[in-house]
Design an enzyme around this catalytic site. Structure first.
Site, PDB file in Angstrom:
ATOM      1  CE1 TYR A 275      43.727  36.624  44.961  1.00 16.97           C
ATOM      2  CE2 TYR A 275      41.675  37.852  45.190  1.00 16.97           C
ATOM      3  CZ  TYR A 275      42.898  37.668  44.576  1.00 16.97           C
ATOM      4  OH  TYR A 275      43.299  38.527  43.582  1.00 16.97           O
TER       5      TYR A 275
ATOM      6  CE  LYS B 100      43.839  34.853  41.576  1.00 16.89           C
ATOM      7  NZ  LYS B 100      43.310  36.224  41.380  1.00 16.89           N
TER       8      LYS B 100
END
Length: 515
Positions: A353, A383
């Site tokens: 992330y 992400k």
């Protein structure tokens, strides 16, 4: 009940070429045409003594082509990814692997001995790191048989699929009709037989309690990060999750992210996070949703505990933030941290992330994904929550097609899709699913003007919310206004919006005709 062991990989059929998708994961493997005349021509040019059946699927690696000039979509592949396509009538023409050796037909006894030596090397503990780290799908099994019909196909059995305490010994027996390899361990037996042109992999009395089962991560498209529903007293409203999941499935989504920034799991204790995960997994089973869980934002032991919990309880994949206090300062430190998290859930795809606006971890992402792909067996992608589409496109090029890039910038959905980044995780998808789906459809249909107009509408809708406060509080308020689903106030230390602010948002959304 019998369960078959599946081992999926490709290998190059050019004699003396050792490339496979295990040993050379970054190389492209072209499918050999099935037409008999063309197949025979390929076999002849590559000096292959045995010709191929028209029914079999075989591959030839990129080393035997001039990829830049022999493919019809090379530039598009470099920019947007996808499958490389050979030009018509192109055949293999580069055979550097054969320059110093003469390809001859091996005698049967020599071939048997070579296969026995090969099996012994593969099944030994000294497996090369490149092989041991390559994601290969193993399914836990007891008393199963898998027949591999291809007589030329080697069987890869990396030793990291065994329990860590197994001391395996290899015994090789050569018989008149084949080669038999026995691997003896604590209550574990593997037999690899070759007989009459077939290899049979028998697994008896096996159960890998600590096996590394790696699953291909195929989830793509739009993934909404779900809110954590709270009651007015800030306790978690678990009863709202089944209806929320049904709404997501009916809105056309195939996957959701639990515990991200939108889900506020960094503000929850581990016990509450586990309960939320359990409820979403349960809802996912009834709706068919893939459940991805963000496990970071806590001390490392808690992050690892959550990762292991996800693996044990049916989560589809996990996402992790970096260490938030003793922050990594370079690529190696970040890879090391993600590896520690991934090691706690070795059977799950793990994504990183990247959200530097919140974490302040600003490390070169193309370099990170390159190293993570090499060193973390179950690393599955990233992400990318940043408006830097230039870096995002570099990340896309740096990763193999099996790795996923999810953009985390709702206002850049259309331009990112035009660059080939067609998977996104965005809070606004909860509120405006039809607009988000329509944007991707317009890009897919090459309708740039429609995509631009829809992106403009989505941006205006988001701006009508963000004028009133921080991201999560305004999005939770907007969710209730637009969908009627009760998600409650934000968790502490964030504060809910005033009633006046909520009414202003409601008015703006009505003007835009989205509420």
């Amino acid at each position: 009940m019998e369960t078959k062991t599946k081992i999926h990989y490709k290998y190059c059929i050019v004699p003396l070429c050792t490339n496979t998708t295990v040993t050379a994961p970054d190389k492209h493997f072209f499918t050999v045409p099935k037409q008999k005349k063309i197949r025979d021509k390929w076999c002849k040019i590559m000096n292959r003594k045995e010709f191929l059946s028209e029914k079999s699927v075989r591959y030839c690696c990129e080393d035997h082509f001039d990829v830049d000039n022999d493919t019809q979509n090379f530039m598009r592949h470099r920019i947007a990814g996808g499958r490389l396509l050979l030009k018509k009538d192109v055949i293999p023409h580069k055979f550097a692997c054969q320059k110093t050796k003469v390809v001859t037909q091996e005698r049967s006894a020599v071939a048997k001995r070579r296969r026995a030596e090969y099996y012994e090397k593969v099944l030994s503990k000294e497996v090369p790191a490149s092989v041991a780290q390559k994601p290969i799908e193993f399914i836990e099994c007891v008393q199963s048989d898998e027949v591999i019909k291809d007589p030329d196909s080697p069987i890869f059995v990396p030793m990291d699929c065994f329990d860590v305490d197994v001391e395996a010994s290899v015994k090789i027996k050569t018989k008149k009709k084949g080669t038999q390899v026995h691997i003896m361990g604590k209550k574990k037996i593997k037999d690899v037989k070759q007989n009459s042109g077939r290899k049979i992999l028998n697994l008896q009395a096996m159960k890998y309690s600590k096996a590394t089962t790696l699953i291909d991560f195929e989830t793509r498209g739009l993934m909404p990060p779900v809110f954590t529903p709270l009651n007015d007293d800030l306790t978690i409203n678990y009863a709202a999750i089944p209806g929320y999941a049904k709404y997501m499935a009916e809105a056309g989504f195939k996957c959701v992210l639990v515990g991200g920034t939108t889900g506020e799991h960094m503000s929850l204790n581990v016990a509450d996070r586990k309960k939320v995960i359990e409820e979403w997994v349960k809802a996912g089973r009834s709706t068919g949703l893939h459940i991805q869980v963000q496990v970071g934002g806590a001390p490392l032991p808690d992050v690892q505990e959550l990762a292991a919990f996800c693996q044990k309880n049916g989560v589809g994949s996990i996402l992790t933030l970096p260490e938030l206090y003793f922050k990594p300062s370079n690529v190696d430190e970040l890879v090391s941290y993600v590896a520690l998290v991934a090691g706690a859930a070795p059977k799950l795809p793990v994504l990183y992330y990247h959200i530097p606006s919140m974490t302040r971890v600003e490390i070169n992402m193309p370099a990170f994904v390159t190293e993570a792909s090499k060193k973390i067996p179950n690393f599955a992608g990233i992400k990318f929550t940043s408006n830097d589409l230039s870096e995002a496109s570099q990340v896309l090029r740096a990763m193999s097609e099996k790795k996923a890039l999810f953009l985390g910038a709702d206002t850049l959905l259309a331009p990112a899709a035009l660059l080939g980044i067609k998977s996104s995780i965005g809070t606004s998808f909860n509120l405006f699913p039809k607009i988000a789906h329509a944007i991707l459809s317009a890009v897919q249909n090459k309708d740039v003007e429609t995509a631009r107009a829809l992106q403009h509408k989505l941006c205006l809708a988001i701006e009508s919310l963000t004028k009133e406060g921080p991201w999560v509080p305004v999005m939770k308020a907007g969710m209730e206004i637009v969908t009627g689903i009760r998600v409650g106030p934000p968790s502490l230390p964030q504060k809910p919006l005033s009633s006046e602010a909520i009414e202003r948002i409601r008015g703006r959304l009505r003007v835009l005709d989205v509420a």
